[in-house]
Design a protein around this motif. Structure first.
Motif, PDB file in Angstrom:
ATOM      1  N   HIS A   1       0.824  -1.106   0.140  1.00 50.68           N
ATOM      2  CA  HIS A   1      -0.100   0.005  -0.030  1.00 50.68           C
ATOM      3  C   HIS A   1       1.044   1.301   0.145  1.00 50.68           C
ATOM      4  CE1 HIS A   1       0.448  -1.618   4.150  1.00 50.68           C
ATOM      5  NE2 HIS A   1       1.009  -0.464   4.296  1.00 50.68           N
ATOM      6  N   THR A   2       0.159   2.533  -0.088  1.00 54.61           N
ATOM      7  CA  THR A   2       1.049   3.804   0.020  1.00 54.61           C
ATOM      8  C   THR A   2       0.020   4.527   0.685  1.00 54.61           C
ATOM      9  OG1 THR A   2      -0.105   5.106  -1.915  1.00 54.61           O
ATOM     10  CG2 THR A   2       1.809   3.580  -2.358  1.00 54.61           C
ATOM     11  N   GLY A   3       0.727   5.490   1.101  1.00 51.98           N
ATOM     12  CA  GLY A   3      -0.140   6.663   1.937  1.00 51.98           C
ATOM     13  C   GLY A   3      -0.794   7.371   0.892  1.00 51.98           C
ATOM     14  N   TRP A   4      -1.967   8.511   1.464  1.00 50.85           N
ATOM     15  CA  TRP A   4      -2.877   8.967   0.510  1.00 50.85           C
ATOM     16  C   TRP A   4      -2.491  10.127  -0.231  1.00 50.85           C
ATOM     17  CZ3 TRP A   4      -7.529   6.542  -0.787  1.00 50.85           C
ATOM     18  CH2 TRP A   4      -7.799   5.627   0.360  1.00 50.85           C
ATOM     19  N   ASP A   5      -1.104  10.473   0.017  1.00 52.14           N
ATOM     20  CA  ASP A   5      -0.462  11.469  -0.642  1.00 52.14           C
ATOM     21  C   ASP A   5       0.614  11.111  -1.921  1.00 52.14           C
ATOM     22  OD1 ASP A   5      -1.777  13.333   0.913  1.00 52.14           O
ATOM     23  OD2 ASP A   5       0.073  13.761   2.083  1.00 52.14           O
ATOM     24  N   HIS A   6       0.466   9.638  -2.093  1.00 55.47           N
ATOM     25  CA  HIS A   6       1.572   9.394  -3.129  1.00 55.47           C
ATOM     26  C   HIS A   6       1.041   9.724  -4.391  1.00 55.47           C
ATOM     27  CE1 HIS A   6       4.126   6.792  -5.583  1.00 55.47           C
ATOM     28  NE2 HIS A   6       4.576   6.331  -4.440  1.00 55.47           N
ATOM     29  N   LYS A   7       1.985  10.246  -5.197  1.00 53.27           N
ATOM     30  CA  LYS A   7       1.599  10.779  -6.665  1.00 53.27           C
ATOM     31  C   LYS A   7       0.790   9.904  -7.645  1.00 53.27           C
ATOM     32  CE  LYS A   7       6.133   9.444  -8.628  1.00 53.27           C
ATOM     33  NZ  LYS A   7       7.321   9.979  -9.130  1.00 53.27           N
ATOM     34  N   TRP A   8       1.114   8.508  -7.352  1.00 50.67           N
ATOM     35  CA  TRP A   8       0.259   7.605  -8.229  1.00 50.67           C
ATOM     36  C   TRP A   8      -1.232   7.764  -8.002  1.00 50.67           C
ATOM     37  CZ3 TRP A   8       3.306   2.495  -6.416  1.00 50.67           C
ATOM     38  CH2 TRP A   8       4.531   2.772  -7.099  1.00 50.67           C
TER      39      TRP A   8
ATOM     40  N   PRO B   1      -4.485   6.283 -10.687  1.00 51.73           N
ATOM     41  CA  PRO B   1      -5.516   5.714  -9.999  1.00 51.73           C
ATOM     42  C   PRO B   1      -5.708   4.265 -10.029  1.00 51.73           C
ATOM     43  CG  PRO B   1      -6.656   7.140 -11.285  1.00 51.73           C
ATOM     44  CD  PRO B   1      -5.127   7.512 -11.618  1.00 51.73           C
ATOM     45  N   GLU B   2      -5.471   3.714 -11.422  1.00 52.60           N
ATOM     46  CA  GLU B   2      -5.680   2.264 -11.701  1.00 52.60           C
ATOM     47  C   GLU B   2      -4.481   1.353 -10.960  1.00 52.60           C
ATOM     48  OE1 GLU B   2      -2.800   4.018 -14.783  1.00 52.60           O
ATOM     49  OE2 GLU B   2      -4.479   4.789 -13.672  1.00 52.60           O
ATOM     50  N   TYR B   3      -3.507   2.051 -10.382  1.00 55.68           N
ATOM     51  CA  TYR B   3      -2.579   1.294  -9.565  1.00 55.68           C
ATOM     52  C   TYR B   3      -3.107   0.843  -8.337  1.00 55.68           C
ATOM     53  CZ  TYR B   3       1.428   3.015 -12.627  1.00 55.68           C
ATOM     54  OH  TYR B   3       2.140   3.241 -13.678  1.00 55.68           O
TER      55      TYR B   3
ATOM     56  N   ASP C   1     -16.964  -0.868  -5.931  1.00 60.79           N
ATOM     57  CA  ASP C   1     -17.764  -0.693  -7.269  1.00 60.79           C
ATOM     58  C   ASP C   1     -18.093   0.561  -7.682  1.00 60.79           C
ATOM     59  OD1 ASP C   1     -17.888  -3.372  -7.044  1.00 60.79           O
ATOM     60  OD2 ASP C   1     -19.797  -3.542  -5.498  1.00 60.79           O
ATOM     61  N   LYS C   2     -17.649   1.559  -6.559  1.00 63.71           N
ATOM     62  CA  LYS C   2     -17.825   2.936  -7.223  1.00 63.71           C
ATOM     63  C   LYS C   2     -16.728   3.641  -7.805  1.00 63.71           C
ATOM     64  CE  LYS C   2     -21.270   3.785  -3.447  1.00 63.71           C
ATOM     65  NZ  LYS C   2     -21.429   4.577  -2.137  1.00 63.71           N
ATOM     66  N   GLY C   3     -15.659   2.926  -7.839  1.00 67.80           N
ATOM     67  CA  GLY C   3     -14.336   3.676  -8.406  1.00 67.80           C
ATOM     68  C   GLY C   3     -13.771   4.115  -7.457  1.00 67.80           C
ATOM     69  N   GLU C   4     -13.876   4.071  -6.223  1.00 65.27           N
ATOM     70  CA  GLU C   4     -13.251   4.582  -5.215  1.00 65.27           C
ATOM     71  C   GLU C   4     -12.118   3.831  -4.895  1.00 65.27           C
ATOM     72  OE1 GLU C   4     -17.083   6.943  -3.038  1.00 65.27           O
ATOM     73  OE2 GLU C   4     -16.582   4.887  -2.329  1.00 65.27           O
ATOM     74  N   VAL C   5     -10.905   4.596  -4.428  1.00 65.04           N
ATOM     75  CA  VAL C   5      -9.674   3.804  -3.835  1.00 65.04           C
ATOM     76  C   VAL C   5     -10.022   3.392  -2.505  1.00 65.04           C
ATOM     77  CG1 VAL C   5      -7.401   3.894  -3.642  1.00 65.04           C
ATOM     78  CG2 VAL C   5      -8.181   4.750  -5.639  1.00 65.04           C
TER      79      VAL C   5
ATOM     80  N   ASP D   1      -4.805   0.564  -0.756  1.00 60.42           N
ATOM     81  CA  ASP D   1      -4.273  -0.699  -1.180  1.00 60.42           C
ATOM     82  C   ASP D   1      -3.898  -0.572  -2.637  1.00 60.42           C
ATOM     83  OD1 ASP D   1      -4.203  -3.459  -0.578  1.00 60.42           O
ATOM     84  OD2 ASP D   1      -5.600  -3.806  -2.000  1.00 60.42           O
ATOM     85  N   LEU D   2      -2.741  -1.300  -2.687  1.00 58.35           N
ATOM     86  CA  LEU D   2      -2.175  -1.305  -4.276  1.00 58.35           C
ATOM     87  C   LEU D   2      -2.965  -2.610  -4.944  1.00 58.35           C
ATOM     88  CD1 LEU D   2       1.457  -0.288  -3.604  1.00 58.35           C
ATOM     89  CD2 LEU D   2      -0.255   1.068  -5.285  1.00 58.35           C
ATOM     90  N   ASN D   3      -3.111  -2.319  -6.256  1.00 58.83           N
ATOM     91  CA  ASN D   3      -3.473  -3.220  -7.230  1.00 58.83           C
ATOM     92  C   ASN D   3      -2.455  -4.029  -8.031  1.00 58.83           C
ATOM     93  OD1 ASN D   3      -5.032  -4.920  -8.987  1.00 58.83           O
ATOM     94  ND2 ASN D   3      -5.575  -2.909 -10.332  1.00 58.83           N
ATOM     95  N   TYR D   4      -2.279  -5.364  -7.599  1.00 60.21           N
ATOM     96  CA  TYR D   4      -1.156  -5.808  -8.202  1.00 60.21           C
ATOM     97  C   TYR D   4      -1.542  -6.608  -9.438  1.00 60.21           C
ATOM     98  CZ  TYR D   4       2.519  -4.901  -5.146  1.00 60.21           C
ATOM     99  OH  TYR D   4       3.586  -4.421  -4.530  1.00 60.21           O
TER     100      TYR D   4
END
Length: 456
Positions: free
Chosen positions: A145-152, A157-159, A164-168, A181-184
């Motif tokens: 995972h990363t913090g909520w300030d990470h540039k990604w 955001p697809e990372y 279901d709403k498209g929210e990270v 949470d990161l999407n592997y």
């Protein structure tokens, strides 16, 4: 004279960093690993203050320093308290928010240094000093995972895992609300993660990684990443995980002995018996391959902050369990403050500090570390010393470890009552007391939670 001075200034050369020997299986056999909590290590909480003490860590047998995450910490959703009822710093009055420094594991940028600890030059000096003292440095990496300030989060955001709403979202089934949470499933994210890890190896000279919650990341990512990283340098890879598959195929060198740690806590409270210890050894033998390494520990940053100090969890059995962690198969861990008899739970999201007075624990760890480094009978790496458990009285653990003509006998009383113990006949050096003794069939007395390390 002016010319002479000018020439002298020109020929002044910078001191070159020592080139440390490549990490190897031989080094792992006798290594002690040290977990450095930079924030809490000193009142200043800086790389520079920790670096001053690196030469002294050699006295404890330390060969690997694991630095807790050194990266910038996100401001957004920065945590102030932990647990199920955790709160963010933003929920407190503005004048209080400054004291909440957040979790090291909420990373903003994997290629930058947390200014709380100093500069990149300070970090480089730490690595250089460690290498000059023949100590390797591994970084605590946070791949899940990363913090909520990470540039990604803005650029890609697809990372990230989305609902279901498209929210990270934060990692499922956790209270880690300060991270995303990161999407592997995303291969581009994997490539960037590997590139960021590679930077620290090629540009900053680190010697490996301790990978946070490594079992929560798909194993096929490690099968992709670790071989790429090992092409750059001989590395030491530690997984914060128990899963045996992470140690296969030259992936990770070492995993956590979580079951062993929990067993030691339970033995100290007389909630488990040595029959459970036997069952644990059998499980390890069945689950892991002969050259797998497990990290043995009586404390670490999670245990100390959330579950209690060694004294709280182990009471009078703390020294016995520490000695066991050094003498059983595997690699022992020392956590910042353990060497100074740390007796309080370190704050996790705020500034705190460990003591720095050398007392009983320093001398004990120094003796245990010296023995671990120097006697092949305690080898615990990919070619470990043999382990043979000997019959003994109830509540007494006795085992013999041997390699290359060296033999060490461990005897421990895992009971709150004193016990008479029969030692195999022979001549020994009682390593802790530095006294010679000869066993001739007479039983010796072991006080409650007492132990002996006998060198044949």
């Amino acid at each position: 004279m002016a010319c002479k001075k000018e020439n002298t200034e020109k020929i002044e050369a910078k001191e070159e960093a020592k080139v440390i020997a490549p990490m190897s299986n031989d080094i792992m056999e006798s290594a002690v690993i040290y977990e450095a909590n930079i924030r809490q290590y000193s009142p200043e909480g800086t790389f520079a203050e920790f670096t001053k003490d690196i030469p002294e860590l050699r006295e404890l047998g330390v060969k690997v320093i694991w630095l807790m995450p050194v990266f910038p910490i996100s401001e957004t959703k920065r945590k102030a308290t932990g647990g199920a009822d955790s709160k963010f710093a933003s929920e407190f009055p503005e004048e209080e928010q400054v004291k909440y420094l957040g979790s090291y594991y909420a990373v903003t940028d994997f290629t930058k240094i947390n200014p709380e600890f100093g500069t990149i030059e300070d970090f480089r000096d730490l690595v250089k000093t460690a290498h000059d003292n023949d100590i390797y440095v591994i970084l605590d990496w946070v791949p899940n995972h990363t913090g909520w300030d990470h540039k990604w989060l803005k650029t890609n955001p697809e990372y990230y895992t989305q609902n279901d709403k498209g929210e990270v979202i934060h990692p499922k089934d956790t209270d880690w609300t300060d991270v995303a949470d990161l999407n592997y499933d995303n291969q581009d994210m994997r490539k960037e993660m590997i590139a960021d890890m590679s930077y620290w190896v090629t540009e900053e000279g680190v010697d490996g990684f301790r990978c946070d919650v490594a079992g929560s990341v798909p194993t096929d990512f490690w099968q992709q990443a670790v071989p790429e990283l090992r092409k750059l340098k001989d590395l030491f890879m530690l997984a914060e995980a128990w899963e045996p598959e992470l140690l296969k195929g030259n992936l990770f060198d070492m995993a956590y002995a979580w079951d062993g740690h929990h067993l030691m806590n339970a033995l100290a409270k007389s909630e488990k018996t040595l029959q459970d210890y036997d069952a644990y050894l059998e499980k390890v033998s069945n689950d892991y391959e002969a050259d797998d390494i497990l990290m043995n520990f009586v404390t670490n940053h999670d245990e100390n902050s959330w579950n209690g100090t060694i004294k709280e969890r182990m009471g009078n059995a703390g020294e016995l369990m520490t000695a066991l962690s050094f003498t059983m198969r595997g690699m022992p861990l020392i956590y910042s403050g353990q060497e100074y008899d740390l007796d309080h739970r370190l704050k996790f999201f705020e500034k705190d500090s460990i003591p720095h007075t050398k007392q009983k624990s320093w001398e004990l760890l120094k003796k245990l570390g010296t023995l671990k480094n120097s006697n092949p009978a305690l080898n615990g790496g990919k070619n470990p010393a043999s382990y043979k458990q000997l019959d003994s009285e109830e509540n007494v653990l006795m085992f013999e470890r041997s390699k290359d003509g060296n033999t060490i006998l461990f005897v421990g009383n895992f009971s709150a009552e004193s016990n008479k113990v029969s030692i195999p006949n022979g001549k020994y050096l009682d390593y802790i007391s530095d006294e010679k003794m000869e066993a001739k069939g007479d039983a010796i007395n072991l006080e409650a939670w007492a132990y002996k390390i006998l060198i044949k």
